[in-house]
Enzyme design. Sequence first.
Site, PDB file in Angstrom:
ATOM      1  N   SER A 155       0.874  -1.172   0.000  1.00  0.00           N
ATOM      2  CA  SER A 155       0.000   0.000   0.000  1.00  0.00           C
ATOM      3  C   SER A 155       0.906   1.214   0.000  1.00  0.00           C
ATOM      4  O   SER A 155       1.710   1.393   0.915  1.00  0.00           O
ATOM      5  CB  SER A 155      -0.894   0.015   1.235  1.00  0.00           C
ATOM      6  OG  SER A 155      -1.550   1.251   1.330  1.00  0.00           O
ATOM      7  N   ARG A 156       0.793   2.051  -1.037  1.00  0.00           N
ATOM      8  CA  ARG A 156       1.690   3.206  -1.128  1.00  0.00           C
ATOM      9  C   ARG A 156       1.281   4.327  -0.180  1.00  0.00           C
ATOM     10  O   ARG A 156       1.994   5.301  -0.031  1.00  0.00           O
ATOM     11  CB  ARG A 156       1.763   3.698  -2.574  1.00  0.00           C
ATOM     12  CG  ARG A 156       2.401   2.644  -3.466  1.00  0.00           C
ATOM     13  CD  ARG A 156       2.728   3.118  -4.866  1.00  0.00           C
ATOM     14  NE  ARG A 156       3.192   1.980  -5.639  1.00  0.00           N
ATOM     15  CZ  ARG A 156       2.488   1.367  -6.573  1.00  0.00           C
ATOM     16  NH1 ARG A 156       1.280   1.779  -6.855  1.00  0.00           N
ATOM     17  NH2 ARG A 156       2.982   0.342  -7.217  1.00  0.00           N
ATOM     18  N   VAL A 157       0.103   4.191   0.438  1.00  0.00           N
ATOM     19  CA  VAL A 157      -0.308   5.161   1.463  1.00  0.00           C
ATOM     20  C   VAL A 157       0.277   4.743   2.812  1.00  0.00           C
ATOM     21  O   VAL A 157       0.657   5.569   3.632  1.00  0.00           O
ATOM     22  CB  VAL A 157      -1.850   5.256   1.520  1.00  0.00           C
ATOM     23  CG1 VAL A 157      -2.309   6.085   2.697  1.00  0.00           C
ATOM     24  CG2 VAL A 157      -2.370   5.845   0.218  1.00  0.00           C
TER      25      VAL A 157
END
Length: 499
Positions: free
Chosen positions: A361-363
Amino acid sequence: MSNNIVENLRKEIEAFKIQTEVEKVGKVLEVFDGIAKVSGLSDVKSSEIVTFSNGVGGVALNLEEDAVGVIILGSFDKIKEGEEVRATGRILEISVSDSILGRAVNAIGAPIDGKGAIKAGKSYPIEKVAPGVVTRQGVDQPVATGIKAIDAIIPIGRGQRELIIGDRQTGKTAIAIDAILNQKGQNMICVYVSIGQKDSKLRKLQARLEDSGAMAYTVIVSAGASEPAAMSYIAPYSGVAIAEYFMDQGKDVLIIYDDLSKHAVAYREISLLLRRPPGREAYPGDVFYLHSRLLERACRRNAKYGGGSITALPIIETQTGDISAYIPTNVISITDGQIFLETDLFYKGIRPAVNVGSSVSRVGSSAQIKAMKKVAGTLKLDLAQFRELEAFAQFGSDLDDSTKRQLERGKRSVEVLKQLQYAPVKMEHQVVTFYALTKGFMDDVPVEKIKEFEGGLIEYTERHAKVFYKEIAESKMWTDKGEEQLKKAIAEFKSSFMK
């Protein structure tokens, strides 16, 4: 008498006004496989609705020099060459209102659930430019999916686009449905877009949502396998138009596209019939734009622009785990991370079959509550190391104590992350489970009894660690007082469990 008649005629002639109406009319040159070639509509717009003489609608897609390529929204059997086609001047749109909640509609917004007409509301264009950067804000509020492996390791935030990818029959739709079920009481509206699925599968899914009370905050948009490719092409854009209607009211929306592989195939079929030049894997050159303009519409708006959000969970089906194919690589590059489901894990009984190493998850942890961030911070690394050590330990070489401890902890982590379908877990229960796991309370519990231990632990701590639960609910983090109470409750439960 004759004078009266003449007088009346004179009055009527004087009162008579000529009203002129301009209609743009063309003719069908040829029709085949849901596509019509039309001449005479020289100033028709792209995505403009046209109507055929039998009342069936269509959408202008190809604007050529001497003809227009129209995709037909409905049965094309009765459309004949030479028939008249009228331009409407309206760009393709869908009627949306609050009464669409709890309903199942087709790609153009008509109800398909047998519950009567839907009250008309605003008309939203299905194609729209995505909100600009200035109107957006960072993603820092979680979307609790109720799936432990995702909430702990691959967290999803409101306004994020997280891809669910894997081979067929690995539980991709199950993850999406669990996420919908878990939104009860979370102030989230859900839109489920079904593309090219069997009607029987959709009916089962709808029944599942209705039984659990989830249809109250859900809209289903369906383009079935038996419908024309045009409906599968339009369905995701109709779904996001519905989502935008609720986002414009400042609400949070979760939209699921199941699945975009079938969407791309439907678009390829339409494009090839319209004689567009094929490129890689016979897809047209603009297939990347097909999905990028759709997924870019998912965002979180800042307070000045209403503060709503759309979180997108697109689904992509791979062939034998090949994520380097054309459509998977396209969608991976558009989204903010992917949840990768692996067939081998699924058949080993590790379900959901999330491959923690390939998923990201790039968040990241900015979309987690503080308590979850604290307990699950090292979990991904621990699991990745466990997979490596597990492969190494198969050779039967002597292992030192710390490696053995790591392997034992890893086995218990895998067991904890296993979860039944349609059984989402509350965030506070996840925090308690991961706290017990990462603090070593489960290290000496037999692996085969971990699920039993976990179930009993939740039940016991809910009664004996009320301060801890209250702190998680109110401030999303525990205090020393709450932690002490939880530790004591876990120790008490464990001593009685291990007897």
